[in-house]
Motif scaffolding. Structure first.
Motif, PDB file in Angstrom:
ATOM      1  N   ARG A   1       0.848  -1.164  -0.026  1.00 28.84           N
ATOM      2  CA  ARG A   1      -0.040   0.048  -0.099  1.00 28.84           C
ATOM      3  C   ARG A   1       0.964   1.368  -0.032  1.00 28.84           C
ATOM      4  N   MET A   2       2.101   1.136   0.029  1.00 31.17           N
ATOM      5  CA  MET A   2       2.946   2.393   0.179  1.00 31.17           C
ATOM      6  C   MET A   2       3.125   2.968  -1.136  1.00 31.17           C
ATOM      7  N   PRO A   3       3.312   4.305  -1.173  1.00 26.38           N
ATOM      8  CA  PRO A   3       3.386   5.090  -2.536  1.00 26.38           C
ATOM      9  C   PRO A   3       4.315   4.501  -3.396  1.00 26.38           C
ATOM     10  N   GLY A   4       4.191   4.524  -4.654  1.00 25.45           N
ATOM     11  CA  GLY A   4       5.272   4.327  -5.583  1.00 25.45           C
ATOM     12  C   GLY A   4       5.460   2.587  -5.965  1.00 25.45           C
ATOM     13  N   VAL A   5       4.864   1.892  -4.805  1.00 23.25           N
ATOM     14  CA  VAL A   5       5.207   0.378  -4.837  1.00 23.25           C
ATOM     15  C   VAL A   5       4.623  -0.229  -6.206  1.00 23.25           C
ATOM     16  N   ILE A   6       5.432  -0.854  -6.871  1.00 21.82           N
ATOM     17  CA  ILE A   6       4.996  -1.658  -7.949  1.00 21.82           C
ATOM     18  C   ILE A   6       4.613  -3.240  -7.716  1.00 21.82           C
ATOM     19  N   GLY A   7       5.405  -3.599  -7.044  1.00 22.31           N
ATOM     20  CA  GLY A   7       5.063  -4.989  -6.566  1.00 22.31           C
ATOM     21  C   GLY A   7       6.023  -5.551  -5.420  1.00 22.31           C
ATOM     22  N   VAL A   8       5.574  -6.723  -4.681  1.00 19.68           N
ATOM     23  CA  VAL A   8       6.445  -7.205  -3.880  1.00 19.68           C
ATOM     24  C   VAL A   8       6.197  -8.646  -3.919  1.00 19.68           C
TER      25      VAL A   8
ATOM     26  N   GLN B   1      11.610   4.859  -2.244  1.00 17.42           N
ATOM     27  CA  GLN B   1      10.311   4.343  -2.030  1.00 17.42           C
ATOM     28  C   GLN B   1      10.260   2.649  -1.776  1.00 17.42           C
ATOM     29  N   ALA B   2      11.143   2.153  -2.507  1.00 18.16           N
ATOM     30  CA  ALA B   2      11.307   0.821  -2.301  1.00 18.16           C
ATOM     31  C   ALA B   2      11.864   0.543  -0.975  1.00 18.16           C
ATOM     32  N   GLU B   3      12.801   1.373  -0.625  1.00 19.66           N
ATOM     33  CA  GLU B   3      13.345   1.080   0.714  1.00 19.66           C
ATOM     34  C   GLU B   3      12.442   1.358   1.968  1.00 19.66           C
ATOM     35  N   ASP B   4      11.405   2.342   1.820  1.00 20.17           N
ATOM     36  CA  ASP B   4      10.467   2.743   2.670  1.00 20.17           C
ATOM     37  C   ASP B   4       9.467   1.170   2.787  1.00 20.17           C
ATOM     38  N   ALA B   5       9.233   0.861   1.766  1.00 19.07           N
ATOM     39  CA  ALA B   5       8.255  -0.018   1.760  1.00 19.07           C
ATOM     40  C   ALA B   5       8.913  -1.388   2.452  1.00 19.07           C
ATOM     41  N   ALA B   6      10.118  -1.624   1.930  1.00 17.14           N
ATOM     42  CA  ALA B   6      10.743  -2.964   2.619  1.00 17.14           C
ATOM     43  C   ALA B   6      10.823  -2.816   4.006  1.00 17.14           C
ATOM     44  N   GLU B   7      10.815  -1.540   4.531  1.00 14.45           N
ATOM     45  CA  GLU B   7      10.561  -1.824   6.170  1.00 14.45           C
ATOM     46  C   GLU B   7       9.438  -2.289   6.665  1.00 14.45           C
ATOM     47  N   LEU B   8       8.514  -2.196   5.782  1.00 22.90           N
ATOM     48  CA  LEU B   8       7.047  -2.688   6.278  1.00 22.90           C
ATOM     49  C   LEU B   8       6.775  -4.304   5.925  1.00 22.90           C
TER      50      LEU B   8
END
Lengths: 293, 797
Positions: free
Chosen positions: B74-81, B134-141
């Motif tokens: 759900r984080m901004p800019g995330v394309i996929g996990v 953005q990827a680093e921000d999302a990776a933390e979650l």
């Protein structure tokens, strides 16, 4: 290796910086030279919400000598200290120490206030402040506090500063004319943090110490003004006296273990430094002959 | 310089007027790089590019119980996990074994871990976003639930039955074992006057390239083609592997390798996160960029050298060495690397120990074990520093035992310079080495006797200096014997195409690659010299599988020797073709013409006949004016691989002069000397700087570099503050000398020079430290030689 998102404010005055700090407290971090803060942020070891950049506050930069006291503004960079004729004349110990701080690129940006506020126990400047009897000037919205260097350093990365205060300057008494000094640190590579270091200031008269200040760093969680220096003052220094001082020194230390050295090695190297320091200050090579106790 | 072989009677293609061979001409790529106009992978931006950050295991060994990526998505800019299981739909796992390393086993490895992680730093999920931040921000979650498993960390107990087995399907933690026996070892030891034993310990360390590993993978669904931009030493190898595991034909994969900021063997392997990046591009149908950050580099770039090697040497009272015996143990992490495997280093140790010496009696065992640490594999001078340190350490111990000078014992035992061709006790064939000439030259360069006198006089003043000598051999110009015979699709041949353009300049496409060592320069020097054109007219194209001949790339000190010979042969053909056309145009015969300074000239009087630009104009634009039946071919291609010898061995000797502060354990390097023999030298400055750079990496191993793991398998110094790379301030002056024994396998005669410096530096330093510590009756056989190690040996702490 990108910092978490943060808000940024460029302080327009010291008052403005203090205002921001009083509102944001621990959520804010002061950006001075940025040589410790920014790597920590990029590694996401810390994630401040607000960065208060004091870099434009010219009033915090500069070195003034007045009435036997040197006042150094917090934003004065290591490179400025190294080039300063006032420092070279009055505090050659500090000049020597600064040459050991990291590398030119870091010295061009890092500041004395930043280094002291960071309070890394293995860094050079905090120990120099102890040896030189510095007073740290902290300002908050309520006014200024003058903190003796011996009261300032409280632990690893810990100081007497509150989150609402800004370190604005340090005051250093000009040492008496007959003072001599010694600075050395053991590092694996030039520019690394010290394994053990010593910043010493002495008054020598007729081959004896009238006064001796031994500011050790990287020997415990904060710099240490060694009491065992007293064993060397006003006595004829012999190998036996020195050996006794070395033993007393080892008792005073509370070294940490890290990848460079065990506590035993740090104690050993601190004693080697003491031996070399005394031999150098008294110009007595004979005291080094048998190595340290 | 000393030549051990007589000069040929006639001028070769390389000894032509205005030859660049043997000259320190500036590198053609310098201006571009110094003006900041290089193109590194992280400089590449493509439309719709996405950035991947990997969530990495904090545990050395753990079960993955669950991955919750809902918040991250759900984080901004995330394309996929993307998890390992999801990625497995587009990429297959691999096993890093080669058939010629008998018994080598490993387990299947996935691009992203599935169910289980086996080292701290293994990727468990990929977060792809519009920017790296953005990827680093999302990776933390991304929340990963782990169940920690026992970690195998100490190589010494990895084979203990009580220790858990990392891959149950393999039965035990033994990846590879090799035993070798030559001559009559037991009898030799029995007949020795002295037998000395020691255990040598080598710290795990890594290559620390200035530019980290980086990939941009761009799957173009419309073309059904994947373009991989990657800083790699071996583009065609990457092409083969990517195609194989993504279910593509090699023609569907193009690998482009522009500028590379250092490789040292770190960038010659296929890493899981790189494979994941290729696969993510295919899965997400857009370009994806991965740039390892420094912490990731320490945790995932291959490590090397983690060896414990017991050694034994027998010696007669007259100084003759009777036998060597070793027992080497190394831990390689949880998987054998792909596709070159992680058994090569230990295998090299067995191959190389005792290599410079006459004795035929040799017994060796090497065992390679799995452990829950980062993967280990080939790094500059694979196995050489281990073998050299063990061999030269033992030789010095033997010399000390019988009271013979270290130079003297080597003189009595090194293979004679006129004894070639011959073979080592491990079966390595030597074409022509020059140990004695090299040692003689070294002794003169360092003024050995004067240095010994200085050492003695300083010792009286309680100043402890030491001299260390280390002879070595180096594997260069590998044939298919290295990888091809074991089934790896890693080419040992290289190709070069040269063509004359319409204004008389030369375009040269080569399959070797450039990572800073000067491949581009040496290729241009050879082409310019052989053809007779100035170097500024030669443009060299490297690192593009669509636009260069097929070949191996640059590794194992092979670029100059193999790629250089291909360039020479291709250019000879082009030269002949040009002269044929020129003869037709000039109504002369080719034998009476030559090319000098960009023009066709008379051989007899050197008079210019036609500029190459004019010849090209005629050929390309006025072919109608050529005599009938003439079809000019102003492009030529040649390939080369050594066939006679599996490897072109080189040799050399190094010396270190240093001071040990016996109060503090600190070592100060005062001077370092190297004499080496890489055959024909194309560019002396490039060779000397290769040697110096190699020496510095060896000195790093000797004194500074170590990946420090704790007992739970955590790498505790994965940053540039705590992992100490050698820096200029601590480096001594390094004097380099040469002996020249060209290989007869090629017309060029060049052997490799990339690893000689690293091979012997640590051995020379360790021997020098022990020489300095002689009055204290202690021996140190562990590197890095930290103050802690030396003070402990001295009993000071």
């Amino acid at each position: 290796m990108k910092a978490s998102a943060f808000a940024y404010a460029r302080a327009t005055s010291v008052a403005n910086a203090l205002e921001l700090l009083s509102v944001h407290g621990e959520r804010a971090k002061v950006l001075s030279g940025g040589q410790s803060l920014l790597p920590a942020m990029n590694l996401r070891l810390i994630a401040p919400e607000l960065i208060v950049d004091i870099g434009q506050l010219a009033e915090l930069r500069g070195i003034v000598v007045k009435g036997g006291v040197l006042t150094i503004g917090a934003l004065t960079r290591h490179a400025d200290l190294l080039k300063s004729p006032e420092i070279a004349t009055h505090l050659p110990l500090l000049k020597d120490a600064v040459a050991h701080i990291a590398h030119p690129a870091i010295r061009n940006r890092g500041t004395i206030g930043g280094s002291l506020a960071q309070a890394d126990p293995a860094s050079e400047l905090p120990a120099c402040m102890l040896t030189l009897g510095a007073t740290i000037i902290a300002r908050g919205v309520g006014g200024e506090r003058r903190i003796a260097a011996s009261e300032f350093f409280a632990g690893i990365y810990e100081t007497a500063l509150t989150p609402q205060e800004l370190l604005v300057a340090v005051e250093l008494p000009v040492p008496p004319k007959n003072s001599t000094y010694f600075f050395h640190e053991f590092t694996r590579r030039h520019g690394d943090y010290a394994i053990v270091g010593l910043a010493a200031l002495a008054a020598v008269e007729d081959g004896r110490f009238d006064d001796l200040c031994l500011g050790y760093f990287a020997v415990r969680d904060r710099p240490l003004l060694a009491k065992s220096a007293g064993k060397l003052v006003d006595v004829a220094v012999t190998s036996a006296v020195l050996s006794e001082a070395c033993s007393a020194l080892a008792e005073e230390l509370d070294p940490l273990e890290d990848q460079q050295a065990t506590p035993a090695m740090r104690r050993h190297l601190a004693k080697v430094l003491l031996t070399r320091c005394v031999a150098s200050l008294l110009a007595r090579r004979d005291l080094c002959a048998g190595g340290p106790a | 310089m000393t030549s051990t072989q007589a000069s040929p009677d006639t001028l070769s293609a390389l000894d032509r007027p205005n030859s660049y061979i043997g000259k320190s001409v500036p590198r053609p790529n310098l201006d571009r790089l110094l003006q900041g106009r290089g193109l590194y992978v992280s400089d590449i931006e493509l439309p719709r590019i996405a950035h991947v950050v990997f969530v990495r295991s904090p545990h050395a060994h753990a079960k993955i119980k669950g991955i919750d990526a809902s918040a991250a998505k759900r984080m901004p800019g995330v394309i996929g996990v993307v998890s390992g299981e999801e990625l497995a739909t587009v990429i297959t796992p691999w096993v890093g074994v080669l058939s010629h390393l008998k018994g080598l086993k490993s387990a299947p490895q996935s691009a992203i871990a599935i169910d289980r992680v086996c080292w701290q730093g293994e990727a468990v999920a990929a977060v792809v976003a519009s920017s790296r931040a953005q990827a680093e921000d999302a990776a933390e979650l991304v929340s990963v639930e782990y169940e920690e498993l026992d970690a195998v960390t100490d190589m010494r107990s990895a084979l203990d039955p009580a220790i858990s087995v990392i891959h149950a399907s393999l039965g035990d933690n033994l990846a590879f074992e090799r035993n070798h026996e030559a001559g009559a070892v037991d009898q030799a030891f029995a007949e020795s006057d002295e037998v000395v034993e020691a255990e040598f310990v080598f710290g795990r360390h890594t290559g620390v390239t200035l530019e980290p590993r980086a990939v941009v993978a761009d799957w173009n669904a419309a073309e059904a083609r994947l373009t991989i931009y990657q800083g790699t030493q071996a583009p065609h190898m990457v092409q083969n592997i990517a195609a194989l595991h993504l279910g593509l034909k090699e023609s569907q994969v193009r690998v482009v390798c522009k500028d590379v900021g250092g490789s040292f063997g770190i960038k010659v392997h296929i890493y899981a996160d790189e494979m994941a990046t290729y696969a993510l591009s295919k899965l997400l149908r857009r370009p994806v960029k991965f740039v390892a950050d420094r912490v990731e580099s320490f945790n995932t770039d291959i490590h090397a050298r983690d060896h414990r090697c017991k050694g034994k040497i027998g010696v007669k009272r007259d100084g003759i060495i009777t036998a060597f015996e070793i027992d080497d143990l190394t831990g390689i992490g949880p998987y054998s690397m792909y596709p070159r495997t992680s058994a090569i280093e230990a295998n090299q140790v067995v191959n190389l120990v005792g290599g410079p010496y006459v004795t035929k009696n040799y017994r060796a065992r090497a065992r390679v074990v799995f452990q829950n640490k980062n993967v280990m594999c080939q790094y500059r001078a694979v196995g050489h520093p281990i073998a050299c340190s063990v061999t030269e350490g033992l030789v010095d111990l033997a010399a000390m035992k019988i009271g013979v000078d270290p130079v003297e014992i080597r003189r009595r035992n090194l293979i004679a310079d006129d004894a070639y061709p011959c073979a080592s006790p491990s079966g390595l064939r030597f074409e022509q080495l020059s140990h004695h000439a090299a040692l003689t030259k070294l002794v003169a360069m360092m003024e050995y006797d004067a240095l010994r006198a200085e050492q003695a006089s300083l010792r009286a003043k309680n100043i402890h200096r030491g001299i260390g000598i280390a002879s070595f051999i180096e594997v260069t110009n590998p044939s298919a014997a290295f990888y091809g015979v074991g089934g790896a699709k890693i080419s040992s041949q290289d190709g070069v195409a040269v063509r004359l353009d319409a204004q008389g300049s030369v375009i040269c496409q080569t399959s070797i690659t450039e990572q800073g060592q000067g491949s581009e320069s040496l290729t241009a020097q050879i082409v310019g010299s052989v053809l007779g054109v100035s170097m500024d007219r030669v443009r060299v194209i490297l690192g593009d599988t669509d636009n260069t001949p097929y070949g191996g790339g640059t590794w194992a000190s092979r670029g100059a020797g193999i790629g250089g010979e291909a360039a020479l042969q291709a250019t000879k053909v082009l030269r002949k073709n040009i002269l044929d056309v020129a003869a037709a145009i000039l109504q002369s015969i080719p034998g009476e013409l030559d090319i000098v300074n960009n023009a066709v000239v008379n051989v007899a009087d050197g008079a210019p006949r036609v500029e190459l630009s004019e010849l090209a104009r005629i050929v390309y634009f006025r072919p109608d004016t050529l005599p009938p039946g003439i079809q000019p071919e102003l492009m030529a291609t040649r390939h080369f691989v050594p066939r006679e010898y599996p490897f072109a061995f080189t040799n050399g000797v190094q010396a270190s002069w240093l001071e040990v502060d016996t109060d503090t354990g600190f070592v100060k390097l005062l001077k370092h000397w190297v004499v080496e023999d890489c055959g024909t030298i194309i560019n002396p400055q490039l060779v000397d700087e290769q040697i110096r750079g190699g020496v510095v990496q060896g000195l790093g191993a000797a004194l500074f570099e170590k990946c420090v793991y704790d007992e739970r398998g955590q790498l505790t110094n994965a940053n540039m503050a705590d992992y100490l790379v050698p820096m200029a301030g601590e480096m001594p002056d390094i004097d380099v000398g040469h002996v020249i024994s060209p290989t007869m396998e090629s017309e060029l005669g060049a052997k490799g020079a990339g690893e000689a410096g690293t091979a012997g530096a640590a051995a020379a330093v360790t021997n020098a430290v022990n020489d300095a510590l002689r009055p204290f009756g202690t021996i140190v056989t562990e590197i890095p030689l930290t103050p802690q190690v030396i003070l402990t040996a001295l009993g000071r702490i």
